[in-house]
Design a protein around this motif. Structure first.
Motif, PDB file in Angstrom:
ATOM      1  N   UNK B 188       0.805  -1.214   0.000  1.00  0.00           N
ATOM      2  CA  UNK B 188       0.000   0.000   0.000  1.00  0.00           C
ATOM      3  C   UNK B 188       0.842   1.270   0.000  1.00  0.00           C
ATOM      4  N   UNK B 189       1.938   1.240   0.749  1.00  0.00           N
ATOM      5  CA  UNK B 189       2.770   2.445   0.811  1.00  0.00           C
ATOM      6  C   UNK B 189       3.290   2.802  -0.578  1.00  0.00           C
ATOM      7  N   UNK B 190       3.823   1.786  -1.275  1.00  0.00           N
ATOM      8  CA  UNK B 190       4.370   2.047  -2.602  1.00  0.00           C
ATOM      9  C   UNK B 190       3.262   2.478  -3.564  1.00  0.00           C
ATOM     10  N   UNK B 192       0.430   3.950  -2.919  1.00  0.00           N
ATOM     11  CA  UNK B 192      -0.029   5.309  -2.649  1.00  0.00           C
ATOM     12  C   UNK B 192       0.869   6.306  -3.381  1.00  0.00           C
ATOM     13  N   UNK B 193       2.155   6.014  -3.336  1.00  0.00           N
ATOM     14  CA  UNK B 193       3.120   6.878  -4.018  1.00  0.00           C
ATOM     15  C   UNK B 193       2.922   6.825  -5.533  1.00  0.00           C
ATOM     16  N   UNK B 195       0.261   5.978  -7.157  1.00  0.00           N
ATOM     17  CA  UNK B 195      -1.014   6.598  -7.521  1.00  0.00           C
ATOM     18  C   UNK B 195      -0.852   8.115  -7.651  1.00  0.00           C
ATOM     19  N   UNK B 196      -0.065   8.662  -6.700  1.00  0.00           N
ATOM     20  CA  UNK B 196       0.129  10.114  -6.713  1.00  0.00           C
ATOM     21  C   UNK B 196       0.870  10.573  -7.965  1.00  0.00           C
ATOM     22  N   UNK B 221      -6.821   0.272  -4.285  1.00  0.00           N
ATOM     23  CA  UNK B 221      -6.533   1.705  -4.143  1.00  0.00           C
ATOM     24  C   UNK B 221      -7.195   2.522  -5.243  1.00  0.00           C
TER      25      UNK B 221
ATOM     26  N   UNK C   1      -2.097  14.443  -5.246  1.00  0.00           N
ATOM     27  CA  UNK C   1      -2.351  14.524  -3.801  1.00  0.00           C
ATOM     28  C   UNK C   1      -1.294  15.395  -3.130  1.00  0.00           C
ATOM     29  N   UNK C   6      -0.824  12.884   1.367  1.00  0.00           N
ATOM     30  CA  UNK C   6      -0.067  11.622   1.292  1.00  0.00           C
ATOM     31  C   UNK C   6       0.388  11.167   2.655  1.00  0.00           C
ATOM     32  N   UNK C  10      -0.555   7.684   4.143  1.00  0.00           N
ATOM     33  CA  UNK C  10       0.489   6.717   4.485  1.00  0.00           C
ATOM     34  C   UNK C  10       0.404   6.338   5.959  1.00  0.00           C
ATOM     35  N   UNK C  13      -2.255   3.830   6.182  1.00  0.00           N
ATOM     36  CA  UNK C  13      -1.719   2.563   5.689  1.00  0.00           C
ATOM     37  C   UNK C  13      -0.866   1.895   6.761  1.00  0.00           C
ATOM     38  N   UNK C 143      -8.253   7.270   2.239  1.00  0.00           N
ATOM     39  CA  UNK C 143      -9.155   6.133   2.146  1.00  0.00           C
ATOM     40  C   UNK C 143      -8.804   5.064   3.156  1.00  0.00           C
ATOM     41  N   UNK C 260       5.926   2.019   6.827  1.00  0.00           N
ATOM     42  CA  UNK C 260       5.173   2.611   5.726  1.00  0.00           C
ATOM     43  C   UNK C 260       5.684   4.004   5.387  1.00  0.00           C
ATOM     44  N   UNK C 263       8.864   3.746   3.472  1.00  0.00           N
ATOM     45  CA  UNK C 263       8.619   3.372   2.077  1.00  0.00           C
ATOM     46  C   UNK C 263       8.042   4.550   1.319  1.00  0.00           C
TER      47      UNK C 263
END
Ligand SMILES: Nc1ncnc2c1ncn2[C@@H]1O[C@H](COP(=O)(O)OP(=O)(O)OP(=O)(O)O)[C@@H](O)[C@H]1O
Ligand SMILES: Nc1ncnc2c1ncn2[C@@H]1O[C@H](COP(=O)(O)OP(=O)(O)OP(=O)(O)O)[C@@H](O)[C@H]1O
Ligand SMILES: [Mg+2]
Ligand SMILES: [Mg+2]
Lengths: 264, 358, 299, 330, 234
Positions: B188-190, B192-193, B195-196, B221, C1, C6, C10, C13, C143, C260, C263
């Motif tokens: 998820x962390x990667x 999210x990045x 996606x941004x 996501x 974002x 973010x 994060x 997450x 989310x 997280x 990362x």
């Protein structure tokens, strides 16, 4: 005569508990002093501070070694204090249980060994001479306490009384000038206690020791101590020669009890 | 071994360990090929015998296996290893000992650079990475690409580099390059990045087991762009759900191609192994066996140098295409791009999309 | 974002990941606290728990009801497993040096995961895990999924229950007494074997629930799935002060967020290194972990 | 003195026979290359396991990341040879030194921690090393690994023989150094830490210093083992040094007996062979191996040797009584 | 109440007890004295079921309890205060006492017994919330006895309760022992301090290297020359 050890107003706090407070004490060279007091009075804690296991919350401890140099003990690690010449035994025996009796003593010789790792690895002449010397010295000490014949046994296989003796031998092997004995006669019967008293007197002469001892066996304390310090709730409540201390009403009330006086 | 009636071939594959499913299919295909060849009279009047050693996908074990095969079993050639790290561990040894080694599936470029005795029958990472990049840029018209790869896996790292280089040279930009370690479960962390960074396509060069997990989190996501992959995705359709739709990957062959060689192989493999459809690694193992057999036949003897000389001249049509070797003993052949689609039965399946030639 | 968007995302997450670590760490820390054994097999019991849940869900079809059954069956199976493992692998070694028990734990761990691999109906291939329909709640651009919320809530609840059991119930006190001196406990009338079996059963129940939640969050089951989360959770337990129940919770969450954020903002390659780095720094400042009791040995 | 001389002759003689005679057998081909490979690998395993025994068995500090030290030694030695073109021997020593330096800096903050904390930190460290090896691509080749590390010789026919000779000679050297060190006052100080830290401190032993000494030396030896491993295999990859590898060494040490050098040697050879032998069992090996381990732990928890040493000299003469340190015999 | 018949115990090859037999009647104080390592602790451990017997029987309350698990023996009211106290160092004083009452369920009675213990040992009341492990030796001994009393024993085995105690406390402990006995608890006391033990006991057994060598009325033994010489220091 000068003081060998000088504790100046030392205190220690555990959590909220002031286990020892404002303990003022000094001991002269060659003296044999008894430290007594009810259970939980803080006697062992005093030993722990003197030997570096705990460091005092406040106050100062100074020690004069054989070489006449004075050192401040606060903050020193136990091994450094041992090097300066203070050795101790433990109330709840802390022998190296799984090692032989001889090894227990040889380990205590460690700081006086005069060869280095390289000598050991290369097995130089110096290594062999030193090792022979250490073993001879260790056995001599064991013989004094009558346990040389047990040298190959595991320490854990010794009966309790002999384990106590081995604790003393081990402390002596560090070559101290000040010896701290924490209940050396605990678990011994009167017979054995008598023998121990003679032994303590003997080693004190032979090795020119200053001795501070904790003991609950009054026959031993009154029998060999020159001076007695009484601790209660972390504070000194009485101090002096045995005959004075044993008659001090404070001591009788807090520690000796009425009956002890009568039977003594 | 003179006078004996068999030709011993050493096979080094991961029969156990993390990637054993690949190793087992590959081994089965090799044995199938040998059986077919032996049934047709063998090679130079002798039967081929496969001596299989398990390398556990571990380089040091591979070395042990290699020594065993060459010094106690005295094999004439080696088929293996499957993973690139294992092949790399023995390539120099094989070259030094002058033992022919043909890897079926090791795609890392350096493997055959060990010397002239080392071959392979699969295309290399750089080619595959380029194929996918070309597809992303030219067919999908992607301008911005993101990559999510396994940094501790050389396969994944190699593909990432080659994809990125090619994609950039075709005028695109790689807007995010994120990595993880083998065994990670949370991406998820990667993501999210990623996606941004708003990419047009996402390249995930890893094996299907990890990819199917990543895909779930990608779609979770809300990332809806096309996903791209390489031959490690083989079998993704059996291991993923709807989230795998709208994705493409390059592969060595397509079992549904109506090429007679492919159909013959698929049929006999299914017959021999409980109806299992052979994956790409099986196809490569099968081809590997045939390439070696052909070379021994052409050489007329089992002398290493002779086999090597014959191999260089290989030019045959097999399951994964027409095989010839370039100067670095890599096969010159085409790749296919497959799309993941929903079949008539509602299950996921692959659809042939295009062929990319070298 | 935006950067802050973010950052918030994060952190969420990380919180979700961290709660899973925390959940696993709870089981680790409890068994360790009582038996002083690093139960390396904990992660593998988690795997077994996940598989049992998988089989239940596959045979019943996914529903809230089926999920409850899956939890129950998996907890029972794992509890029995924990008891059996303790009985046959750890109990005979109670008087042996600690490292022997550690080796045995490693052996049990290998037997479980590789056993699962060679058993035909489990096997090495990863399988897709049946999950509840994914629902995502959004707060602005941030989310959070229903599964993440479930995980967070369940691990906090379990922490509270566990803390209560160990500190305030009779069996909990007996557990602590046994952890200190088994012989003396027996002399007080405490059934030492029962207490230890109970401890393992409880630890395994935690592992089972962690297993199902873990594979709901990361919907896949395979024999080796327990290794990495097990290791991370163990680090979380140490980080928080092993033996301390709130410590495990806290350690898990911090670890998840740290991982997280690393990362997300520093480097995904180095996240593990950063996490271990933090662990080492914390331990050198506070050798018993963040919430570990710093008891000086009475000499 | 005469028993000393006799013992020396027996031991030296046996070492020479083990080394020279077996090397010759490999050279003439009586022992084939495959067997030589396993024997040499066992030698490397023994070296690393001995280093672990030093810190875990003798000093009592549980370490779970020795594969990490091995990796540093292996990569450092390989990089010295390949990038800096140093002679092999110098590279091996340098690799060991680099590892020792790492050992020193890791030991410094962590050796103050007690038992299990140290275990987890060393475990974590082992994992970090892998991550770093993967990321330092230019030096280590990253995930693809380092290929073509020069071997002990370029001569193919001599290679198995020389590998064996080098590795086993190094192993014998490590054994001698460790034995002599441990059977001395330094060794007794180290062992006393295992037995009771507080008492050791009060007996005048600088506990932290000796823990550091032991840990750093342990790292040095593990690094040496790693260097030999690198040159012997010729290929390195970060995945070769994972947690399971660390476990292998722990297992060798415990099986042989914590605090027994000869135990480690024996179990190192037995387990290396067993692992290779079990390869034919394929995936079942993965269950059988830990199962054997479990059985050993249950039925012989003290390991093969306990903390005793197998004394060849006593096979040839009167038995010496066991002591923890000092000259043999009381 | 308790009868021990022909106990033989081995530690590995070491034969620690040789045919040890003795009896404890209801309401008595019996003391077992002997030198270091003579087997006193071993005897108590074999009664409590902690060390396995090679041969022999332990009969308690007319039931043969040989080989029964230690925690079940406690249920019958046979409780031991072990040598060296063995306090639960990680539990508070209060929790240690709770563990003593582990086998009981009568909450209100338990509460009353806390008060009994705290009246006997006011020191413990002060340290109620302190961790057991940080108490001084004497405090731990009080706690150990208090903990055993919490189980409402019928027969109490005491292993060297005076070891390491201040003289005033030694007296106190012996008084408490007598008090406990008056309240109806039978006592088997193992002591180094033979003089004190013989002063409060009804009968005594003397153990030498694993064998019972002498038995009799405590008052008689106290005056016996050989006993005086060996155990009373003169
Ligand atoms: N590490 C510690 N943490 C907390 N409290 C401690 C610690 N060490 C000692 N104490 C407390 O300090 C007080 C003094 O203990 P100490 O052991 O010095 O007594 P003592 O005089 O030696 O008694 P005894 O004669 O029974 O051995 C006790 O109340 C004990 O509970
Ligand atoms: N666990 C054990 N392993 C081996 N030998 C033991 C063990 N426990 C006791 N022994 C031996 O058994 C004998 C009797 O020991 P025991 O502890 O019963 O003596 P004791 O009379 O209680 O002595 P003390 O007054 O010192 O407490 C001793 O010789 C002792 O060394
Ligand atoms: Mg004390
Ligand atoms: Mg006793």
């Amino acid at each position: 005569m000068e003081a060998v050890l000088d504790a100046d107003n030392i205190s220690i706090v555990f959590g909220g508990l002031r286990a020892v407070s404002d303990f003022n004490f000094s001991i002269r060279e060659g003296e044999l002093v008894g430290l007594i007091g009810p259970n939980g009075a803080g006697k062992t804690t005093v030993f722990n501070m003197l030997s570096g296991v705990y460091s005092p919350t406040s106050g100062e401890i100074n020690f004069m070694g054989r070489d006449g140099r004075e050192t401040r003990l606060n903050g020193l690690a136990p091994y450094q204090i041992t090097k300066l010449g203070i050795a101790r035994t433990f109330q709840n025996i802390r022998l190296y249980k799984q090692l032989s009796v001889l090894d227990n003593v040889r380990i205590a010789h460690h700081q006086n060994v005069k060869y280095n790792s390289l000598d050991a690895i290369l097995r130089t002449k110096r290594f062999y001479t030193e090792e022979t010397k250490i073993e001879a010295e260790a056995r001599e000490l064991l013989a004094i306490f009558g346990i040389d014949d047990k040298r190959a046994e595991l320490a854990s296989n010794l009966p309790y009384g002999q384990q106590r003796k081995l604790e003393i031998v081990r402390a002596l092997a560090t070559n101290p000038s000040l010896l701290l004995l924490d209940e050396p006669a605990a678990g011994m019967n009167p017979q054995e206690t008598n023998a121990l008293m003679d032994l303590i007197a003997f080693i004190r002469k032979k090795f020119n020791l200053t001795i501070l001892l904790i003991e609950h066996d009054m026959s031993l304390v009154m029998g060999i101590c020159e001076r007695i310090v009484v601790l209660d709730y972390g504070k000194i409540i009485s101090e002096g020669v045995p005959d004075v201390v044993r008659k001090d009403p404070l001591v009788i009330k807090a520690y000796l009890g009425q009956e002890a006086i009568e039977s003594a | 071994s003179k006078g004996s009636n068999t030709i011993k071939v050493g096979v080094i594959l991961p029969i156990s360990g993390q990637v054993s499913t690949y190793g087992i299919q590959c081994r089965d295909a090799i044995k199938l090929a040998f059986d077919e060849i032996n049934a047709a009279g063998g090679v130079n009047g002798k039967k081929l015998e496969a001596i299989v050693e398990d390398d556990q996908a571990s380089p040091d074990v591979t070395t042990n296996a290699f020594k065993k095969l060459t010094s106690s079993d005295k094999v004439v050639a080696i088929i293996g290893a499957l993973t690139s790290k294992c092949s790399l561990a023995i390539a120099d040894l094989a070259q030094a000992k002058k033992v022919v080694m043909i890897s079926p599936t090791s795609t890392n470029e350096k493997v055959t650079l060990a010397g002239d005795y080392i071959f392979r029958v699969c295309y290399i990472d750089s080619f595959q990475g380029q194929v996918v990049a070309k597809f992303a840029s030219e067919t999908l018209k992607g301008k911005k690409a993101a990559v999510l790869y396994d940094v501790s896996n050389d396969y994944s790292v190699g593909l990432t580099t080659n994809f990125s280089d090619k994609f950039t040279s075709l005028g695109g930009t790689v807007v995010a390059k994120e990595s993880y370690n083998t065994g990670d479960k949370d991406f998820n962390a990667q993501l999210t990045k990623i996606k941004a960074a708003k990419p047009d396509v996402l390249f995930i060069p890893d094996y299907y087991s990890t990819v199917s997990l990543i895909m779930k989190q990608v779609r979770g996501q809300g990332i809806k762009i096309p996903l791209l992959g390489a031959d490690g995705w083989d079998e993704i359709t059996n291991n993923a759900g709807e989230e795998a739709l709208n994705s493409f990957y390059s592969n060595h062959y397509s079992p549904d191609a109506n090429d007679p060689d492919v159909q013959k192989f698929v049929t006999s493999y299914k017959a021999a192994f409980n109806g299992t459809v052979p994956n790409a690694l099986a196809a490569l193992g099968y081809d590997d066996a045939y390439v070696l057999a052909a070379a021994i036949k052409a050489a007329g003897k089992t002398d290493s140098a002779a086999i090597r000389d014959a191999l260089v001249k290989t030019n045959i049509k097999l399951v994964t295409g027409q095989i010839t070797f370039d100067a670095n003993r890599n096969p010159v052949k085409s790749a296919v791009i497959l799309e993941v689609v929903k079949g008539a039965d509602g299950k996921l399946t692959t659809k042939y999309n295009s062929t990319v030639n070298p | 974002m935006s950067f802050f968007g973010q950052l918030a995302q994060q952190t969420i997450n990380g919180l979700a990941l961290g709660s899973i670590y925390a959940l696993i760490a709870l089981g680790y820390t409890m068994v360790y606290g009582i038996v002083k054994l690093i139960n390396f097999a904990h992660g593998d019991i988690l795997m077994i728990g996940a598989f049992v849940g998988y089989f239940v869900l596959m045979s019943m079809g996914m529903s809230w009801y089926a999920l409850l059954i899956a939890f129950a069956v998996s907890m029972v199976v794992c509890a029995i497993m924990g008891i059996v493992i303790e009985r046959f692998a750890y109990r005979p070694l109670r008087d042996a040096p600690r490292i022997n028990a550690l080796i045995t734990a490693i052996a049990v761990s290998l037997i479980l995961e590789n056993g699962a691999r060679v058993i035909p109906f489990m096997g090495p291939n990863p399988r897709e895990y049946p999950v509840l329909k994914n629902a995502t709640f959004s707060l602005g651009s941030i989310e959070i999924s229903n599964i993440q919320i479930i995980v967070i809530v369940v691990s906090v609840a379990l922490m509270i229950v566990l803390n209560y059991i160990v500190n305030s119930t009779k069996i909990g006190k007996a557990m602590r007494a046994v952890s200190f001196d088994m012989k003396a406990s027996a002399l007080m009338g405490i059934n030492v074997n029962f207490v230890i079996s109970f401890t393992f059963a409880l630890g395994s129940v935690l592992a089972a629930s962690a297993g199902i939640l873990f594979s709901s969050a990361y919907p896949q089951v395979e024999p080796y799935m327990g290794i990495m989360p097990g290791l991370k959770a163990f680090i979380a337990a140490v980080f928080g002060g092993i033996g301390s129940i709130p410590g495990a919770m806290f350690g898990g969450v911090i670890l998840g967020i740290a991982e997280t954020l690393t990362k997300g903002f520093i480097s995904s390659q180095l996240s593990d290194a950063v996490v271990f780095g933090i662990l080492i720094i914390v331990l050198s400042v506070k050798p018993t972990g963040l919430m570990g009791k710093n008891v000086r040995e009475k000499v | 003195m005469t028993t000393k001389l006799r013992n020396f002759i027996i031991l030296a003689g046996l070492s020479v026979i083990a080394l020279v005679a077996v090397s010759l057998l490999i050279y003439v081909g009586v022992i084939d290359e495959y067997t030589a490979q396993i024997l040499t690998l066992a030698g490397v395993n023994v070296i690393v396991a001995l280093s672990l025994n030093l810190i875990t068995g003798f000093t009592g500090q549980l370490a779970l990341g020795h594969a990490g030290f091995m990796a540093i030694g292996a990569y450092a030695a390989a990089i010295c040879v390949m990038h800096f073109h140093l002679p092999l021997f110098a590279s091996l020593i340098l690799g060991a030194f680099v590892t020792a330096i790492f050992g020193f800096f890791i030991g410094f903050p962590t050796l103050k921690l007690s038992g299990d904390y140290l275990a987890i930190v060393t475990l974590g460290f082992g994992e970090i090393i892998r991550v770093i090896m993967v990321n330092l691509k230019d030096l280590t080749g990253g995930a693809a690994g380092l290929k073509g590390i020069p071997s002990f010789t370029k001569d193919l026919t001599l290679q198995p023989t020389l590998s064996f000779t080098w590795v086993i000679a190094a192993m014998i050297l490590v054994i001698v150094v460790m034995h002599n060190l441990l059977h001395s006052s330094v060794g007794r100080a180290i062992i006393s830490i295992r037995e009771d830290e507080i008492a050791a401190n009060s007996m005048g032993i600088n506990v932290f210093y000796y823990k550091m000494l032991s840990f750093t030396l342990s790292a040095f030896i593990a690094g040496l083992g790693g260097g030999l491993y690198a040159t012997f295999f010729g290929y390195l990859n970060p995945t070769m040094f994972n947690f399971l590898k660390s476990c292998d060494f722990v297992i060798i040490v415990v099986l042989g007996g914590m605090g027994s050098i000869t135990g480690t040697v024996i179990s190192g050879f037995v387990l290396t062979y067993l692992q290779e032998f079990l390869r034919i069992m394929q995936d079942y090996r993965l269950v059988i191996y830990p199962f054997i381990l479990l059985l050993i732990m249950l039925f012989r928890p003290q390991g093969l040797m306990g903390s005793h040493e197998f004394r060849l000299t006593s096979v040839f003469g009167p038995r010496a009584k066991r002591t923890a340190g000092g000259k043999e015999g009381v | 109440m308790l009868e021990v018949k022909n106990l033989n115990v081995f530690y590995g090859n070491i034969h620690a007890l040789f045919d040890v037999s003795f009896k404890v009647e209801d309401g008595e104080i019996i003391t077992l004295i002997g030198a270091n390592g003579s087997g006193k602790t071993t005897t108590l451990h074999s009664i409590s079921g902690i060390v396995p017997l090679k041969s022999g029987n332990v009969v308690y309350d007319d039931a043969d309890i040989t080989g029964i698990e230690p925690h079940k023996i406690v249920l019958g009211g046979l409780v031991q205060v072990p040598e060296g106290r063995r306090i639960f160092a990680n539990l508070t004083v209060q929790e240690n006492l709770e563990m003593g009452a582990y086998t009981r369920t009568d909450a209100s009675e338990i509460k009353r017994d806390y008060d009994v213990v705290f009246t006997n040992f006011p020191r413990l009341k002060e340290r109620r919330k302190q961790q057991g492990g940080t108490l001084s030796g004497g405090e731990q001994q009080m706690l150990a006895i208090g903990r055993a009393l919490m189980s409402r024993p019928k027969l109490l085995l005491l292993d060297e309760p005076s070891m390491g105690l201040a003289p005033v406390l030694v007296d106190e402990i012996f008084e408490i022992i007598q008090q406990i006995n008056k309240n109806g608890v039978t006592i088997l006391l193992v002591e180094q301090n033979a003089y004190k033990a013989l002063s409060i006991a009804d009968r005594a057994y003397i153990l030498e290297t694993g064998r019972i060598t002498m038995t009799g009325n405590a008052a008689d033994l106290k005056n016996n020359e050989s006993v005086k010489k060996a155990y009373l220091g003169g």
